[in-house]
Design an enzyme around this catalytic site. Structure first.
Site, PDB file in Angstrom:
ATOM      1  N   ASP A  50       0.853  -1.190   0.000  1.00  0.00           N
ATOM      2  CA  ASP A  50       0.000   0.000   0.000  1.00  0.00           C
ATOM      3  C   ASP A  50       0.891   1.243   0.000  1.00  0.00           C
ATOM      4  OD1 ASP A  50      -1.843   1.995   0.528  1.00  0.00           O
ATOM      5  OD2 ASP A  50      -2.052   1.465   2.659  1.00  0.00           O
ATOM      6  N   ASP A  54      -3.895   3.946   2.794  1.00  0.00           N
ATOM      7  CA  ASP A  54      -5.327   3.748   3.095  1.00  0.00           C
ATOM      8  C   ASP A  54      -5.623   2.312   3.537  1.00  0.00           C
ATOM      9  OD1 ASP A  54      -5.072   2.362   0.753  1.00  0.00           O
ATOM     10  OD2 ASP A  54      -6.655   3.416  -0.334  1.00  0.00           O
ATOM     11  N   ASP A  58      -1.962  -1.137  -3.649  1.00  0.00           N
ATOM     12  CA  ASP A  58      -2.293  -0.378  -4.851  1.00  0.00           C
ATOM     13  C   ASP A  58      -1.191  -0.508  -5.901  1.00  0.00           C
ATOM     14  OD1 ASP A  58      -0.355   1.328  -3.705  1.00  0.00           O
ATOM     15  OD2 ASP A  58      -1.917   2.398  -2.594  1.00  0.00           O
ATOM     16  N   ASP A 127      -6.019 -10.427 -15.435  1.00  0.00           N
ATOM     17  CA  ASP A 127      -7.170 -11.277 -15.180  1.00  0.00           C
ATOM     18  C   ASP A 127      -8.324 -10.746 -16.025  1.00  0.00           C
ATOM     19  OD1 ASP A 127      -8.786 -13.143 -13.653  1.00  0.00           O
ATOM     20  OD2 ASP A 127      -7.342 -12.837 -12.029  1.00  0.00           O
ATOM     21  N   ASP A 229     -10.973 -15.761 -16.171  1.00  0.00           N
ATOM     22  CA  ASP A 229     -11.625 -16.152 -14.921  1.00  0.00           C
ATOM     23  C   ASP A 229     -12.906 -16.953 -15.166  1.00  0.00           C
ATOM     24  OD1 ASP A 229     -11.975 -15.716 -11.941  1.00  0.00           O
ATOM     25  OD2 ASP A 229     -13.884 -14.973 -12.709  1.00  0.00           O
ATOM     26  N   GLU A 283      -9.042 -20.553 -16.422  1.00  0.00           N
ATOM     27  CA  GLU A 283      -9.177 -21.222 -15.138  1.00  0.00           C
ATOM     28  C   GLU A 283     -10.018 -22.485 -15.327  1.00  0.00           C
ATOM     29  OE1 GLU A 283     -11.772 -19.233 -12.484  1.00  0.00           O
ATOM     30  OE2 GLU A 283     -10.669 -19.859 -10.718  1.00  0.00           O
ATOM     31  N   HIS A 349      -4.798 -17.231  -5.139  1.00  0.00           N
ATOM     32  CA  HIS A 349      -5.588 -16.385  -4.244  1.00  0.00           C
ATOM     33  C   HIS A 349      -6.884 -17.055  -3.776  1.00  0.00           C
ATOM     34  CE1 HIS A 349      -7.376 -16.090  -8.134  1.00  0.00           C
ATOM     35  NE2 HIS A 349      -8.450 -15.524  -7.606  1.00  0.00           N
ATOM     36  N   ASP A 350      -7.214 -18.210  -4.363  1.00  0.00           N
ATOM     37  CA  ASP A 350      -8.442 -18.911  -3.956  1.00  0.00           C
ATOM     38  C   ASP A 350      -8.153 -20.069  -3.008  1.00  0.00           C
ATOM     39  OD1 ASP A 350     -10.172 -17.324  -5.420  1.00  0.00           O
ATOM     40  OD2 ASP A 350      -9.969 -18.552  -7.225  1.00  0.00           O
TER      41      ASP A 350
END
Ligand code: NOJ
Length: 575
Positions: A50, A54, A58, A127, A229, A283, A349-350
């Site tokens: 980051d 925040d 990013d 993605d 995806d 995927e 990430h899953d």
């Protein structure tokens, strides 16, 4: 005359030499491609770095870490979605495909990121989320506004006067119901994922054109590929048959790879993919090996690379069988032995963390087992994918309080279990092990506040082990997981045999170890891996006395196949 003869001889010689040169590298590798030789590093932008304080990662944060990414030796980055999104599913609900999510920055930041990656010879894979959009996308707003809207057919609608639509399972709906009634036009719309992720109607040529235009927009910007995806679900049987009782336990079998999918992929290839030097990976692979193969058989002109889930689905809270693991990876290698190409990965990430699922995250074995898994991923045939943070051996956070979870799927399932009076203890136990938030905790850069990820309040809690497990601590340690990862990546880049070489499983019935060779153009490499926390012997019948050690996670590696706990040793064999 002599001069002409000399010049001609030189030309012939150059031609012969360059042919020979080509032959030595291309033999048995009919079509070399950059994306086959790449090592892909997956970045989850929300949790990487980051820059503006925040609490949300990013693009500027990623830019500030480009030299770190380069130092890993990886040659491609896959970014999870960064498009405008209301974030119902962390960006997998896109409201504007040609814009950047405000949380992540601006298009100028994106351009700078792309430039920075390319300046370091790193490709960028985006993605592409087009099985569904966000319900806040303008297409859906229009579509929902009236039955006669020109956008109505962009989505799947079922008018209420037809009665209730045939049940469809939703992954992220509190009632698991993929049809959502919309009062305004008295009709149901389809959403395989959350209510805020309506499925696009790929039968509509206008939808396909919109998507291809979006893809061209990004390709023209200079990106290097797409990860599609949930695309296996894009084609639907719109005769809407009633599925047999219990279908939801195996819903993918009904959803994946419906007949028109190959037509859509062919069209996508013709309209976009064939016009750029881009990689493309979808995927999931459908129901059969044939499905998977057909998607990526170069002669069919669809996609470049398969991403089969079977390998990543093996790990369970109670452990997994090494025999099963070997069977699955050997099977998939075999599917693509002659044609097509596959991805090799054990995390993303899953899934929860690599070392917590497939290795052993107890202090005594975390480093060894992380290195062993790294060795596996980087020595198999196929393109290796490595998920950010796994190069540090980051572990599951295993939150015990539901309030700490952010994942849409987990939160809706939690509510579902409450509604049906499910076993909440079991639910929380499974969630601790398997929830994808485990891999979404902030990247552990150093031992300062919030692991150096953010000066603000992170959107999801930092794993408390960041004071010991972090990049800064591992930089200076030559034996760290991080430095081992760098060595293993280099080994792969230096040995084309690890990319294209034939894979042969050895000692297949051994329940503890995984041994295999890779062979190409007279070069032969032996990989020995022990998947257990105790010593185990790999019986390969290969004499290691003349073998050259290429890499090992032990200072005193095996010299005869007896492997120490989680040992990984790779040898070049002499002919
Ligand atoms: C698969 C993605 O990997 C996952 O993160 C997402 O939630 C679903 N598709 C829906 O887009």
């Amino acid at each position: 005359m002599n001069k002409v003869f000399f010049a001609l001889t030189c030309l012939v010689l150059i031609a012969v030499l360059s042919c020979q040169n080509k032959k030595t590298v291309t033999i048995n590798q009919p079509d070399r491609k950059w994306w086959k030789e790449a090592v892909v590093y997956q970045i989850y932008p929300r949790s990487f770095k980051d820059a503006n304080g925040d609490g949300i990662g990013d693009l500027k944060g990623i830019i500030s870490k480009l030299d770190y990414i380069k130092s890993l030796g990886v040659t491609a980055v896959w970014l999870n979605p960064i498009y405008s999104s209301p974030n119902d599913d962390n960006g997998y609900d896109v409201s504007d495909y040609r814009n950047i999510m405000t949380d992540f920055g601006t298009m100028a930041d994106f351009d700078e990121l792309l430039k920075g990656l390319h300046a370091r010879d790193i490709k960028l894979v985006m993605d592409l989320v087009v099985n569904h959009s966000s319900d806040e996308h303008d297409w859906f707003k229009q579509s929902r506004s009236s039955r006669t809207s020109p956008y109505r057919e962009y989505y799947h609608w079922w008018n209420a006067e037809r009665g209730t639509p045939p049940p469809r399972y939703s992954l992220f709906d509190v009632n698991h119901d993929a049809w959502r009634y919309d009062l305004l036009t008295k009709a149901y719309y389809l959403h395989y994922f959350s209510r805020k992720q309506p499925d696009l109607n790929w039968e509509n040529p206008k939808v396909r054109k919109e998507v291809f235009d979006i893809m061209k927009f990004w390709c023209d910007k200079g990106i290097d590929g797409f990860r599609l995806d949930a695309f296996g679900f894009a084609a639907k049987d719109t005769t809407w048959p009633v599925y047999p009782k219990g279908y939801e336990k195996d819903f993918s079998k009904y959803y994946a790879l419906q007949p028109h999918l190959h037509d859509y992929l062919k069209e996508m290839n013709q309209e976009v993919l064939s016009k750029y030097d881009v990689m493309s990976v979808a995927e999931g692979t459908g129901n059969t090996n044939e499905d998977a193969h057909n998607m990526v058989d170069a002669d069919r002109h669809e996609l470049g690379m398969a991403y089969p889930f079977e390998g990543v689905d093996i790990a369970k809270p109670e452990g997994y069988s090494v025999l099963h693991f070997k069977q699955v990876f050997s099977k998939w290698d075999n599917v693509f032995a002659d044609k097509g190409w596959l991805s090799v990965f054990l995390a993303n990430h899953d899934q929860s963390r690599l070392v917590s699922r497939y290795g052993n995250d107890k202090p005594a074995f975390r480093e060894l087992s992380s290195k062993m898994l790294t060795t596996f991923i980087l020595t198999m045939r196929g393109t290796p994918y490595y998920y950010n943070g796994d190069e540090l051996g980051m572990t599951n956070a295993g939150f015990t309080d539901i309030k700490d979870y952010r994942d849409k799927a987990t939160l809706t399932e939690y509510q579902h279990q409450i509604n049906i009076k499910g076993d909440m203890k079991l639910f929380m136990k499974t969630t601790e092990f398997a929830c994808r938030d485990n891999s979404r905790t902030p990247f552990q850069w150093d031992g300062t506040a919030n692991s150096g990820f953010s000066t603000g309040n992170p959107w999801i809690k930092v794993n408390q082990n960041y004071t010991t497990i972090n990049a800064a601590a591992q930089e200076s340690d030559p034996n760290s997981i991080l430095n081992y990862f760098r060595k293993a990546v280099k080994l792969r880049h230096d040995n084309l045999v690890l990319v294209y070489g034939k894979y042969t499983l050895l000692d297949s019935e051994n329940p503890d170890t995984y041994a295999y060779t890779r062979e190409l153009d007279g070069k032969k490499i032996l990989v020995l891996l022990n998947f257990r926390d105790h010593a185990a012997a790999a019986k390969t019948g290969i004499d290691l006395s003349k073998a050259k050690l290429l890499i090992s996670n032990y200072n005193q590696p095996s010299s005869d196949g007896s492997l120490k706990p989680y040992e990984a040793s790779v040898f070049e064999l002499q002919n």
